[in-house]
Structure formats: C-alpha cells, structure tokens
Design a protein around this motif. Structure first.
Motif, PDB file in Angstrom:
ATOM      1  N   ARG A   1      47.093  34.860  34.450  1.00  0.00           N
ATOM      2  CA  ARG A   1      48.217  35.665  33.961  1.00  0.00           C
ATOM      3  C   ARG A   1      47.683  37.061  33.633  1.00  0.00           C
ATOM      4  N   ASP A   2      48.291  38.083  34.193  1.00  0.00           N
ATOM      5  CA  ASP A   2      47.833  39.471  34.036  1.00  0.00           C
ATOM      6  C   ASP A   2      48.751  40.203  33.064  1.00  0.00           C
ATOM      7  N   GLN A   3      48.169  40.758  31.989  1.00  0.00           N
ATOM      8  CA  GLN A   3      48.968  41.388  30.934  1.00  0.00           C
ATOM      9  C   GLN A   3      49.437  42.811  31.251  1.00  0.00           C
ATOM     10  N   LEU A   4      48.689  43.572  32.036  1.00  0.00           N
ATOM     11  CA  LEU A   4      49.021  44.982  32.215  1.00  0.00           C
ATOM     12  C   LEU A   4      49.814  45.308  33.481  1.00  0.00           C
ATOM     13  N   SER A   5      49.756  44.459  34.466  1.00  0.00           N
ATOM     14  CA  SER A   5      50.404  44.757  35.740  1.00  0.00           C
ATOM     15  C   SER A   5      51.886  44.411  35.709  1.00  0.00           C
ATOM     16  N   GLU A   6      52.568  44.871  36.739  1.00  0.00           N
ATOM     17  CA  GLU A   6      53.927  44.428  36.999  1.00  0.00           C
ATOM     18  C   GLU A   6      53.925  43.857  38.407  1.00  0.00           C
ATOM     19  N   HIS A   7      55.071  43.485  38.923  1.00  0.00           N
ATOM     20  CA  HIS A   7      55.149  42.723  40.162  1.00  0.00           C
ATOM     21  C   HIS A   7      54.394  43.363  41.331  1.00  0.00           C
ATOM     22  N   VAL A   8      54.716  44.594  41.648  1.00  0.00           N
ATOM     23  CA  VAL A   8      54.124  45.237  42.840  1.00  0.00           C
ATOM     24  C   VAL A   8      52.663  45.607  42.615  1.00  0.00           C
ATOM     25  N   SER A   9      52.343  46.154  41.451  1.00  0.00           N
ATOM     26  CA  SER A   9      50.949  46.559  41.228  1.00  0.00           C
ATOM     27  C   SER A   9      50.013  45.345  41.218  1.00  0.00           C
ATOM     28  N   LEU A  10      50.499  44.197  40.750  1.00  0.00           N
ATOM     29  CA  LEU A  10      49.651  43.005  40.731  1.00  0.00           C
ATOM     30  C   LEU A  10      49.376  42.495  42.140  1.00  0.00           C
ATOM     31  N   ALA A  11      50.344  42.628  43.022  1.00  0.00           N
ATOM     32  CA  ALA A  11      50.118  42.209  44.415  1.00  0.00           C
ATOM     33  C   ALA A  11      48.932  42.964  45.008  1.00  0.00           C
ATOM     34  N   ILE A  12      48.753  44.193  44.590  1.00  0.00           N
ATOM     35  CA  ILE A  12      47.640  45.007  45.082  1.00  0.00           C
ATOM     36  C   ILE A  12      46.361  44.721  44.297  1.00  0.00           C
ATOM     37  N   SER A  13      46.448  44.724  42.981  1.00  0.00           N
ATOM     38  CA  SER A  13      45.234  44.584  42.173  1.00  0.00           C
ATOM     39  C   SER A  13      44.655  43.171  42.214  1.00  0.00           C
ATOM     40  N   ALA A  14      45.459  42.173  42.544  1.00  0.00           N
ATOM     41  CA  ALA A  14      44.957  40.795  42.614  1.00  0.00           C
ATOM     42  C   ALA A  14      44.274  40.487  43.942  1.00  0.00           C
ATOM     43  N   THR A  15      44.455  41.347  44.934  1.00  0.00           N
ATOM     44  CA  THR A  15      43.934  41.070  46.277  1.00  0.00           C
ATOM     45  C   THR A  15      42.441  40.748  46.298  1.00  0.00           C
ATOM     46  N   PRO A  16      41.570  41.501  45.641  1.00  0.00           N
ATOM     47  CA  PRO A  16      40.143  41.141  45.674  1.00  0.00           C
ATOM     48  C   PRO A  16      39.870  39.731  45.130  1.00  0.00           C
ATOM     49  N   ALA A  17      40.529  39.349  44.056  1.00  0.00           N
ATOM     50  CA  ALA A  17      40.322  38.017  43.485  1.00  0.00           C
ATOM     51  C   ALA A  17      40.833  36.931  44.427  1.00  0.00           C
ATOM     52  N   VAL A  18      41.970  37.182  45.042  1.00  0.00           N
ATOM     53  CA  VAL A  18      42.530  36.212  45.986  1.00  0.00           C
ATOM     54  C   VAL A  18      41.593  36.027  47.178  1.00  0.00           C
ATOM     55  N   LEU A  19      41.123  37.127  47.731  1.00  0.00           N
ATOM     56  CA  LEU A  19      40.231  37.048  48.889  1.00  0.00           C
ATOM     57  C   LEU A  19      38.908  36.374  48.537  1.00  0.00           C
ATOM     58  N   ARG A  20      38.376  36.633  47.329  1.00  0.00           N
ATOM     59  CA  ARG A  20      37.150  35.961  46.871  1.00  0.00           C
ATOM     60  C   ARG A  20      37.374  34.460  46.791  1.00  0.00           C
ATOM     61  N   TRP A  21      38.522  34.065  46.233  1.00  0.00           N
ATOM     62  CA  TRP A  21      38.830  32.646  46.066  1.00  0.00           C
ATOM     63  C   TRP A  21      38.932  31.972  47.440  1.00  0.00           C
ATOM     64  N   ILE A  22      39.620  32.609  48.369  1.00  0.00           N
ATOM     65  CA  ILE A  22      39.752  32.050  49.725  1.00  0.00           C
ATOM     66  C   ILE A  22      38.393  32.019  50.423  1.00  0.00           C
ATOM     67  N   ASP A  23      37.634  33.094  50.316  1.00  0.00           N
ATOM     68  CA  ASP A  23      36.292  33.140  50.914  1.00  0.00           C
ATOM     69  C   ASP A  23      35.427  31.981  50.428  1.00  0.00           C
ATOM     70  N   ASP A  24      35.462  31.727  49.125  1.00  0.00           N
ATOM     71  CA  ASP A  24      34.676  30.625  48.563  1.00  0.00           C
ATOM     72  C   ASP A  24      35.088  29.292  49.165  1.00  0.00           C
ATOM     73  N   ARG A  25      36.392  29.057  49.327  1.00  0.00           N
ATOM     74  CA  ARG A  25      36.851  27.791  49.909  1.00  0.00           C
ATOM     75  C   ARG A  25      36.410  27.687  51.378  1.00  0.00           C
ATOM     76  N   LEU A  26      36.534  28.765  52.131  1.00  0.00           N
ATOM     77  CA  LEU A  26      36.154  28.746  53.545  1.00  0.00           C
ATOM     78  C   LEU A  26      34.644  28.604  53.725  1.00  0.00           C
ATOM     79  N   ALA A  27      33.875  29.034  52.714  1.00  0.00           N
ATOM     80  CA  ALA A  27      32.416  28.907  52.766  1.00  0.00           C
ATOM     81  C   ALA A  27      31.960  27.516  52.327  1.00  0.00           C
ATOM     82  N   GLY A  28      32.911  26.655  51.976  1.00  0.00           N
ATOM     83  CA  GLY A  28      32.563  25.298  51.589  1.00  0.00           C
ATOM     84  C   GLY A  28      32.356  25.087  50.112  1.00  0.00           C
ATOM     85  N   GLN A  29      32.529  26.123  49.314  1.00  0.00           N
ATOM     86  CA  GLN A  29      32.384  25.973  47.864  1.00  0.00           C
ATOM     87  C   GLN A  29      33.636  25.276  47.317  1.00  0.00           C
ATOM     88  N   ALA A  30      33.444  24.222  46.594  1.00  0.00           N
ATOM     89  CA  ALA A  30      34.576  23.466  46.053  1.00  0.00           C
ATOM     90  C   ALA A  30      35.339  24.288  45.028  1.00  0.00           C
TER      91      ALA A  30
END
Length: 96
Positions: free
Chosen positions: A49-78
């Motif tokens: 849950r992000d306290q400072l963002s709003e709908h559109v800005s969070l879609a942009i600012s969350a991208t690095p975290a989302v991609l890291r999470w997906i990368d970890d799963r694709l790399a076999g990290q549970a």
C-alpha cells in the motif's frame, strides 16, 4: 460505475498487488478487503500500500518493483510464502 468483484479466489499462483492508499479511482477499502479474503483462503500474496501516490503516478512509480518481482519469479526464485501486507511511504522510494 460497476462495482469491482473481490470475491475470494482459489489461487496457488503467487500474486503481487499494490494500490495507492489515496487512490482517486479505486478506493483502498476494496483491495484491502480482497487481499484479506484471498489470504484467508490461502492465496500467496505480497501486497504493498503506497501512501503518497495516486492512481496514475503509482502505475509509473511501482513499475521497478513489479518488474523486480516478475524477474525473480522467472529466475526461479520462489515467491514469499503466505501473505504479507505493508504500507510504505512511496514505492518510488524503493518501498516495494
């Protein structure tokens, strides 16, 4: 506007969810309720849950975290076991 359906799901696939606490489009109560229900049903969820963002800005600012999470799963990290919910000041400040 139609209400979103946050019915419990039977999921074994890990989920990464995030939402702005002050989202002007999706009220935080909906995702909070959904995550609580899904976690109670045993779904593995990482929820931020992000306290400072709003709908559109969070879609942009969350991208690095989302991609890291997906990368970890694709790399076999549970994905983390069980459910976790945390509230961060901003996902853009590395709070993922």
């Amino acid at each position: 506007m139609a209400a979103l359906d946050f019915s419990p799901v039977d999921s074994t696939a890990p989920l990464f969810l995030y939402n702005a606490v002050h989202d002007e489009i999706v009220n935080i109560a909906g995702p909070d309720k959904a995550v609580a229900q899904w976690c109670a049903a045993g779904a593995p969820i990482t929820y931020t849950r992000d306290q400072l963002s709003e709908h559109v800005s969070l879609a942009i600012s969350a991208t690095p975290a989302v991609l890291r999470w997906i990368d970890d799963r694709l790399a076999g990290q549970a994905a983390p076991d069980g459910c976790s919910t945390r509230t961060v000041q901003s996902m853009s400040l590395g709070g993922a």
